[in-house]
Design a protein around this motif. Structure first.
Motif, PDB file in Angstrom:
ATOM      1  N   LEU A   1     -27.505  28.023   4.758  1.00  0.00           N
ATOM      2  CA  LEU A   1     -27.241  27.431   3.138  1.00  0.00           C
ATOM      3  C   LEU A   1     -28.373  29.109   2.965  1.00  0.00           C
ATOM      4  CD1 LEU A   1     -26.850  26.512   0.941  1.00  0.00           C
ATOM      5  CD2 LEU A   1     -28.654  25.047   0.545  1.00  0.00           C
ATOM      6  N   LEU A   2     -29.533  28.813   3.482  1.00  0.00           N
ATOM      7  CA  LEU A   2     -30.413  29.995   3.419  1.00  0.00           C
ATOM      8  C   LEU A   2     -29.856  31.506   3.176  1.00  0.00           C
ATOM      9  CD1 LEU A   2     -34.005  28.190   4.448  1.00  0.00           C
ATOM     10  CD2 LEU A   2     -32.809  28.173   2.341  1.00  0.00           C
ATOM     11  N   GLU A   3     -29.317  31.188   4.054  1.00  0.00           N
ATOM     12  CA  GLU A   3     -28.436  32.833   4.919  1.00  0.00           C
ATOM     13  C   GLU A   3     -27.713  33.231   3.988  1.00  0.00           C
ATOM     14  OE1 GLU A   3     -26.986  32.881   8.531  1.00  0.00           O
ATOM     15  OE2 GLU A   3     -29.077  32.847   9.238  1.00  0.00           O
ATOM     16  N   TYR A   4     -27.104  32.129   3.198  1.00  0.00           N
ATOM     17  CA  TYR A   4     -25.836  32.592   1.964  1.00  0.00           C
ATOM     18  C   TYR A   4     -26.352  32.906   0.849  1.00  0.00           C
ATOM     19  CZ  TYR A   4     -22.064  31.402  -1.055  1.00  0.00           C
ATOM     20  OH  TYR A   4     -21.694  31.966  -2.616  1.00  0.00           O
ATOM     21  N   GLU A   5     -27.855  32.339   0.273  1.00  0.00           N
ATOM     22  CA  GLU A   5     -28.538  31.948  -0.811  1.00  0.00           C
ATOM     23  C   GLU A   5     -29.052  33.698  -0.855  1.00  0.00           C
ATOM     24  OE1 GLU A   5     -31.025  29.040  -1.167  1.00  0.00           O
ATOM     25  OE2 GLU A   5     -30.067  27.577  -1.562  1.00  0.00           O
ATOM     26  N   GLU A   6     -29.619  33.912   0.496  1.00  0.00           N
ATOM     27  CA  GLU A   6     -30.453  35.425   0.142  1.00  0.00           C
ATOM     28  C   GLU A   6     -29.318  36.643   0.276  1.00  0.00           C
ATOM     29  OE1 GLU A   6     -31.248  37.260   3.961  1.00  0.00           O
ATOM     30  OE2 GLU A   6     -33.654  36.895   3.323  1.00  0.00           O
ATOM     31  N   ALA A   7     -27.720  36.336   0.882  1.00  0.00           N
ATOM     32  CA  ALA A   7     -26.981  37.245   1.014  1.00  0.00           C
ATOM     33  C   ALA A   7     -26.861  36.898  -0.726  1.00  0.00           C
ATOM     34  CB  ALA A   7     -25.913  37.043   1.842  1.00  0.00           C
ATOM     35  N   ILE A   8     -26.476  36.723  -1.544  1.00  0.00           N
ATOM     36  CA  ILE A   8     -25.751  36.024  -3.228  1.00  0.00           C
ATOM     37  C   ILE A   8     -27.016  37.410  -3.796  1.00  0.00           C
ATOM     38  CG2 ILE A   8     -26.190  34.422  -5.034  1.00  0.00           C
ATOM     39  CD1 ILE A   8     -23.536  34.430  -3.438  1.00  0.00           C
ATOM     40  N   GLU A   9     -28.060  37.136  -3.162  1.00  0.00           N
ATOM     41  CA  GLU A   9     -29.530  37.896  -3.641  1.00  0.00           C
ATOM     42  C   GLU A   9     -29.782  39.342  -3.469  1.00  0.00           C
ATOM     43  OE1 GLU A   9     -34.360  37.513  -4.180  1.00  0.00           O
ATOM     44  OE2 GLU A   9     -33.650  36.661  -3.169  1.00  0.00           O
ATOM     45  N   VAL A  10     -29.054  39.738  -2.246  1.00  0.00           N
ATOM     46  CA  VAL A  10     -28.064  41.358  -2.150  1.00  0.00           C
ATOM     47  C   VAL A  10     -27.493  41.473  -2.789  1.00  0.00           C
ATOM     48  CG1 VAL A  10     -28.190  42.808  -0.698  1.00  0.00           C
ATOM     49  CG2 VAL A  10     -30.181  41.008   0.197  1.00  0.00           C
ATOM     50  N   ALA A  11     -27.017  41.069  -2.826  1.00  0.00           N
ATOM     51  CA  ALA A  11     -25.707  41.327  -4.020  1.00  0.00           C
ATOM     52  C   ALA A  11     -25.844  41.618  -5.019  1.00  0.00           C
ATOM     53  CB  ALA A  11     -24.247  40.029  -3.369  1.00  0.00           C
ATOM     54  N   GLN A  12     -26.882  40.212  -6.118  1.00  0.00           N
ATOM     55  CA  GLN A  12     -26.875  40.386  -6.796  1.00  0.00           C
ATOM     56  C   GLN A  12     -28.112  42.142  -7.257  1.00  0.00           C
ATOM     57  OE1 GLN A  12     -29.441  36.894  -8.506  1.00  0.00           O
ATOM     58  NE2 GLN A  12     -30.807  38.100  -9.693  1.00  0.00           N
ATOM     59  N   ILE A  13     -29.144  42.493  -6.559  1.00  0.00           N
ATOM     60  CA  ILE A  13     -29.897  43.283  -6.477  1.00  0.00           C
ATOM     61  C   ILE A  13     -29.136  44.696  -6.452  1.00  0.00           C
ATOM     62  CG2 ILE A  13     -31.703  44.552  -5.125  1.00  0.00           C
ATOM     63  CD1 ILE A  13     -33.019  42.075  -4.764  1.00  0.00           C
ATOM     64  N   MET A  14     -28.119  43.966  -5.619  1.00  0.00           N
ATOM     65  CA  MET A  14     -27.020  45.546  -5.720  1.00  0.00           C
ATOM     66  C   MET A  14     -26.339  46.401  -7.176  1.00  0.00           C
ATOM     67  SD  MET A  14     -25.220  47.824  -3.454  1.00  0.00           S
ATOM     68  CE  MET A  14     -23.801  48.543  -3.707  1.00  0.00           C
ATOM     69  N   ASP A  15     -26.017  44.319  -8.055  1.00  0.00           N
ATOM     70  CA  ASP A  15     -24.743  45.070  -9.059  1.00  0.00           C
ATOM     71  C   ASP A  15     -26.129  45.740  -9.684  1.00  0.00           C
ATOM     72  OD1 ASP A  15     -23.404  44.253 -10.578  1.00  0.00           O
ATOM     73  OD2 ASP A  15     -24.384  42.769 -11.624  1.00  0.00           O
ATOM     74  N   GLU A  16     -27.331  44.931  -9.921  1.00  0.00           N
ATOM     75  CA  GLU A  16     -28.505  45.291 -10.444  1.00  0.00           C
ATOM     76  C   GLU A  16     -28.936  46.694 -11.068  1.00  0.00           C
ATOM     77  OE1 GLU A  16     -31.702  42.497 -10.225  1.00  0.00           O
ATOM     78  OE2 GLU A  16     -30.713  41.251 -11.479  1.00  0.00           O
ATOM     79  N   SER A  17     -28.767  47.022  -9.326  1.00  0.00           N
ATOM     80  CA  SER A  17     -29.782  48.633  -9.182  1.00  0.00           C
ATOM     81  C   SER A  17     -28.407  49.697  -9.318  1.00  0.00           C
ATOM     82  CB  SER A  17     -29.967  48.440  -7.523  1.00  0.00           C
ATOM     83  OG  SER A  17     -30.659  47.947  -7.092  1.00  0.00           O
ATOM     84  N   LEU A  18     -26.953  49.391  -9.330  1.00  0.00           N
ATOM     85  CA  LEU A  18     -25.866  50.285  -9.890  1.00  0.00           C
ATOM     86  C   LEU A  18     -25.607  49.905 -11.771  1.00  0.00           C
ATOM     87  CD1 LEU A  18     -22.331  49.017  -7.396  1.00  0.00           C
ATOM     88  CD2 LEU A  18     -24.069  50.708  -7.452  1.00  0.00           C
ATOM     89  N   GLU A  19     -26.481  48.916 -11.880  1.00  0.00           N
ATOM     90  CA  GLU A  19     -25.816  49.064 -13.685  1.00  0.00           C
ATOM     91  C   GLU A  19     -27.146  50.414 -13.675  1.00  0.00           C
ATOM     92  OE1 GLU A  19     -26.067  45.215 -15.183  1.00  0.00           O
ATOM     93  OE2 GLU A  19     -23.956  44.766 -14.700  1.00  0.00           O
ATOM     94  N   GLU A  20     -28.093  50.098 -13.206  1.00  0.00           N
ATOM     95  CA  GLU A  20     -29.445  50.642 -13.655  1.00  0.00           C
ATOM     96  C   GLU A  20     -29.737  52.122 -13.531  1.00  0.00           C
ATOM     97  OE1 GLU A  20     -32.417  48.048 -12.517  1.00  0.00           O
ATOM     98  OE2 GLU A  20     -32.807  46.578 -14.002  1.00  0.00           O
ATOM     99  N   SER A  21     -28.525  52.143 -12.577  1.00  0.00           N
ATOM    100  CA  SER A  21     -28.734  53.715 -11.655  1.00  0.00           C
ATOM    101  C   SER A  21     -29.005  54.082 -10.639  1.00  0.00           C
ATOM    102  CB  SER A  21     -28.422  54.859 -12.554  1.00  0.00           C
ATOM    103  OG  SER A  21     -26.971  54.906 -13.519  1.00  0.00           O
ATOM    104  N   ASN A  22     -30.042  52.830 -10.141  1.00  0.00           N
ATOM    105  CA  ASN A  22     -31.007  53.546  -8.976  1.00  0.00           C
ATOM    106  C   ASN A  22     -30.310  53.122  -7.849  1.00  0.00           C
ATOM    107  OD1 ASN A  22     -33.182  52.320  -7.534  1.00  0.00           O
ATOM    108  ND2 ASN A  22     -33.954  50.559  -8.449  1.00  0.00           N
TER     109      ASN A  22
END
Length: 962
Positions: A570-591
């Protein structure tokens, strides 16, 4: 360039974002140039997946405000509770009312160790400030990961090295199942489907009932009468009726109710007046309505008490007694009615009494916690269970305020702006939540300022922002009125140091502010994710049901495997979701730098995950479709998006590296077709033509490469495999090269100065798109066709209706939540494999001409109920009947077989138009499928695959070019 897979990643992340963990923030932060050289990727020690041992005892730190609070043991039930006077008193009152059988004396209560008021009930000004850094420091004192949620422990347990968990008397109970026997109905399936359905009787399935509160109508030993507590929902108000405690009520069926065919209305029956007061809860009506319909029981009752708030649910007591006539009645349905009554009695034994004073959203939130803790308790530490258990010890107003804050965007909220009609004393609720560790606050007097300034500025309204700007930046002329522009002006002034007094000015305007603590936010995010099993649904799903805006289908939750084998998964899955979230936000911010770091982390995690899986035992392996809840699946989504990102940046070597890694690690997945196609294309970009051809040939032989990807690879082989690279012509060459019939129509396009893309003047002289122009052409010059522009929509609706009973058939582990509109294996090969005999039986009926009959029966039985792909509003029953009748049994059965075997590959790319017409004296019909293209458009590989497949199925297909 559109990034392939971005929208899919957004859906996976969901609406409520996972709270950012400091561990991952450090992992993704740029490397320190003064430290040892490690490049752009973190070291092996840093990149190990974060985990938390459930056995690790909680630690506390002195001097940290609410988090060093002591806990005490209740002398009645032995449960650990926080030692505030309010918590202690309310908890003991609850235990005493519940009638706990443990013997205790007054001396026992006097010896109870309360805590000093000076320690626990300090004023708001004296409450110690809790920042995110402090909270994270407390909760991660023994583990670097914020996923290891360490909460206050039992003062008499953890300090002695003996951490106490939840008392067995108060821990959530697993509710047994009972058999609900439904009356025989006409079914479109064969006799292999049993009419006895095992329905899990969870606490959410019925309203509260109290078997102990029986009046003179019967006793506990009398099985002909039952008295229980419930409440009136959907309250109706009448000027001439003032509801009083003890007022008599009766019930009556309302079968014509379009939102609930089992609806039971509550009537005011006092003083000879009969007025509707509202309804019984939906789940109760579901079980009582058949008993009332067959006149097996008679119900009456009275108002138990009046709600505190005018619009709250009204508690009532109902007495249900067998009708005298039913004892004399000798009918074929008597045994069936008896079984319904027995099942209802059995179900009431498992009901847990809930306070009717609770608001609906309060009940829903408590239900969510209890259900998750009941079914997934092994995924939570003892401290987390104690923390969630303490939620029930909060006052009603404390619970309501926390839920209100949790469901709002935030993160900060001004205490002065908190106003809800069901919360009479917000200030008291704030203090209670802060003492319990659910929220923390900052005040205008705090110095130094240690918070995110942009989040605090966002609390100001436009007039307050202008006031601060005029005071702090009098020489700066402001010509903007938009909120985000004013926020940027203030934040820029703070960031460049031009206004050192800005924090004090802003805090003076906003006053005391609160936010949900990071610990509780992480914990309840986890609970919500486990409850809904996705990120797109949240507590609003309950509201949609109550308002009748959505109705979920009936199915059996037959659970035999756990989605997450242990807490580490479960914790590994949650961390993966967080990485995906940061990926999404970074693309929106062009980071771009952060995007690349997310890709690198995902690549490293994939290696680690698959290395660990290969070394683990395969005994008791869960179903294959559970893999969508694994960290590796989430990381593969990030890497697929990373491929598209690198291709947009023309970094083809990096894209090739990611694609080869995905293909090497993930063997059984229908996404392999897309990956192999992109690998072949990128290799061609690098002028590695022989390797590109080899990849395409290998992909054609891969059984997981299907639909459009397979057609695309075959076409690449034919193009790249010309002599001298290849001399032998593949067997599939003639099939791929088949000509698809084309029809050209002449439309009057708009002039280039005022034109919009693909806009035409139709045959009626009105402006329309190319698809509407084609419909007008086929209706007139094209041969008198009628039809609709629906693309894949009408086919998904037809498939869902024809296969409804197959989709919601009782299969183990495919239904884990009551908020599903399709089984978990719907997009996988397991859907067909598990139900093969059932599906083939249904396809035989369709092939034999029974499709229209099945369609009508399914529509009438399930209209309005949510199902994946079924759109009740876009297509009418008459259009669907005509379409099914004109298509014919054999082509329709072939199309449904494709969707049943591989819904994921074939659920998109269908032709734009479905046309039909009747001819002859017998009214025989025919159908045509048309893909419409503008002058500059061309067929996609998925569209080409569909057209060729439909031709093989016997459909009349063509391409219409405008």
């Amino acid at each position: 360039m559109h990034l392939h897979g971005w929208e899919s990643l957004k859906r996976l992340i969901g609406k409520r974002r996972r709270p950012r963990s400091p561990h991952l923030a450090r992992l993704l932060s740029p490397p320190n140039p003064t430290s040892d050289s490690r490049g752009d990727v973190a070291s092996d020690a840093d990149t190990q997946p974060s985990s938390s041992s459930a056995e690790e005892p909680a630690t506390t730190m002195e001097g940290h405000g609410v988090y060093d609070m002591d806990w005490v043991s209740c002398p009645v039930c032995d449960r650990s509770i926080r030692g505030t006077n309010h918590n202690v008193n309310s908890h003991i009152d609850t235990c005493l009312i519940a009638g706990t059988k443990r013997k205790f004396t007054q001396c026992t209560l006097l010896q109870f160790q309360f805590f000093k008021r000076s320690k626990m009930e300090s004023s708001q000004d004296g409450v110690k400030r809790e920042t995110e850094d402090t909270v994270n420091a407390v909760f991660s004192s023994k583990n670097d990961s914020s996923n290891a949620l360490l909460l206050p422990g039992d003062s008499h347990g953890s300090r002695n090295g003996n951490t106490r968990g939840l008392s067995s008397d108060h821990s959530p109970r697993n509710i047994e199942t009972f058999t609900e026997i439904v009356p025989p109905e006409t079914t479109v399936l064969d006799n292999t489907i049993s009419h006895e359905i095992m329905v899990p009787c969870g606490t959410y399935m019925f309203p509260q009932m109290n078997m102990d509160k029986l009046d003179a109508c019967g006793t506990k030993g009398d099985d002909s009468v039952i008295t229980f507590e419930t409440y009136i929902v959907g309250r109706r108000f009448h000027e001439s009726i003032e509801l009083q405690q003890g007022a008599r009520v009766s019930v009556a069926r309302e079968p014509e109710n379009v939102k609930d065919r089992n609806a039971i209305k509550v009537l005011y029956a006092d003083s000879g007046r009969v007025e509707m007061l509202g309804y019984l809860p939906r789940e109760l009506s579901k079980h009582l309505s058949p008993l009332i319909d067959c006149r097996y029981i008679e119900c009456e009752g009275f108002v138990d008490s009046l709600p505190e708030l005018r619009h709250d649910d009204v508690p009532i007591q109902l007495v249900c007694q067998k009708s005298v006539a039913c004892d004399e009645k000798k009918s074929a349905h008597l045994d069936f009615s008896e079984s319904l009554w027995e099942n209802f009695l059995l179900a009431t034994e498992n009901i847990k009494l809930q306070s009717p004073k609770m608001t609906k959203y309060q009940k829903n939130f408590s239900l969510m916690i209890e259900e998750v803790m009941s079914h997934h308790s092994q995924l939570f530490t003892v401290e987390e269970k104690m923390f969630t258990g303490s939620f029930n010890s909060l006052s009603d107003e404390g619970q309501r305020l926390f839920i209100r804050l949790y469901t709002r965007k935030g993160p900060w909220f001004r205490v002065s702006n908190i106003s809800y009609p069901e919360i009479q004393d917000p200030q008291k609720a704030v203090e209670e939540l802060q003492l319990a560790g659910y929220i923390y606050s900052f005040q205008s007097s705090e110095d130094p300022f240690i918070y995110d300034m942009k989040e605090v500025i966002d609390l100001l309204n436009v007039s307050e922002m202008r006031k601060v700007i005029n005071l702090e930046l009098p020489k700066k002329r402001i010509n903007c009125a938009r909120r985000h522009e004013l926020i940027n002006i203030l934040f820029s002034a703070y960031a460049n140091g031009a206004c050192p007094l800005l924090p004090k000015m802003v805090l003076g305007q906003v006053g005391t502010c609160i936010r949900i603590s990071s610990s509780s936010d992480i914990l309840f995010w986890r609970i919500q994710r486990l409850f809904f099993l996705n990120g797109e649904q949240d507590l609003s799903a309950f509201l949609l049901i109550d308002l009748g805006m959505i109705k979920f289908p009936d199915y059996v939750c037959n659970i035999s495997h756990r989605i997450f084998q242990d807490r580490t998964d479960l914790l590994e899955y949650e961390e993966a979701i967080e990485v995906a979230q940061i990926m999404d936000e970074s693309l929106e911010e062009s980071n771009m730098e952060m995007v690349i770091r997310c890709i690198d982390i995902s690549d490293i995690r994939m290696c680690t995950s698959f290395r660990g899986k290969s070394q683990s035992s395969t005994s008791g392996t869960p179903p294959q479709f559970f893999s969508t809840f694994s960290a590796s699946f989430v990381y593969s989504k990030v890497l697929s998006l990373g491929v598209s990102f690198f291709e947009r940046e023309h970094r083809y070597e990096d894209a090739i590296r990611l694609l080869k890694g995905l293909l090497r690690r993930i063997i059984h997945d229908s996404r392999r077709g897309y990956w192999m196609l992109r690998l072949s294309v990128d290799l061609e970009h690098m002028n590695r033509l022989n390797e590109s051809l080899s990849v395409a040939e290998e992909g054609i032989l891969d059984p997981w490469v299907r639909a459009g990807s397979r057609i695309a690879l075959q076409r690449r082989v034919l193009r790249l495999g010309k002599p001298p690279r290849r001399w032998r012509i593949p067997d599939y060459a003639d099939s791929v090269k088949r000509k698809i019939k084309e029809v050209c129509i002449r439309g009057r396009p708009l002039t280039s100065e005022t034109a919009t893309k693909n806009s035409y003047y139709g045959y009626d002289g009105e402006l329309c798109g190319v698809e509407q122009l084609a419909l007008q052409f086929y209706a007139e010059e094209g041969g008198g066709w009628s039809g609709v522009h629906s693309e894949s929509g009408i086919w998904m609706t037809i498939f869902g209706l024809l296969m409804w009973d197959v989709i919601f058939f009782n299969v183990p582990d495919v239904f884990m939540s009551r908020f599903q509109i399709a089984p978990l294996d719907f997009d996988t090969d397991d859907f067909y494999v598990t139900r093969e005999s059932l599906i083939e039986s249904q396809l035989q009926k369709i092939n034999g001409g029974m499709a229209e009959e099945i369609l009508i029966s399914s529509w009438e039985s399930h209209v309005g109920i949510a199902c994946r792909g079924v759109n009740w509003e876009r297509q009418s029953l008459s259009d669907l009947r005509v379409a099914v009748a004109c298509i014919g049994g054999s082509p329709l059965a072939s199309l449904c077989r494709h969707l049943a075997t591989d819904y994921r590959s074939w659920s998109s790319g269908m032709p734009d138009l479905l046309l039909w017409r009747f001819h002859g004296d017998k009214g025989e019909g025919e159908a045509k499928l048309v893909e419409v293209k503008g002058p500059t458009d061309r067929l996609s590989e998925q569209q080409r695959a569909w057209l060729l497949t439909l031709m093989d199925c016997g459909f009349d297909t063509e391409v219409c070019k405008g």
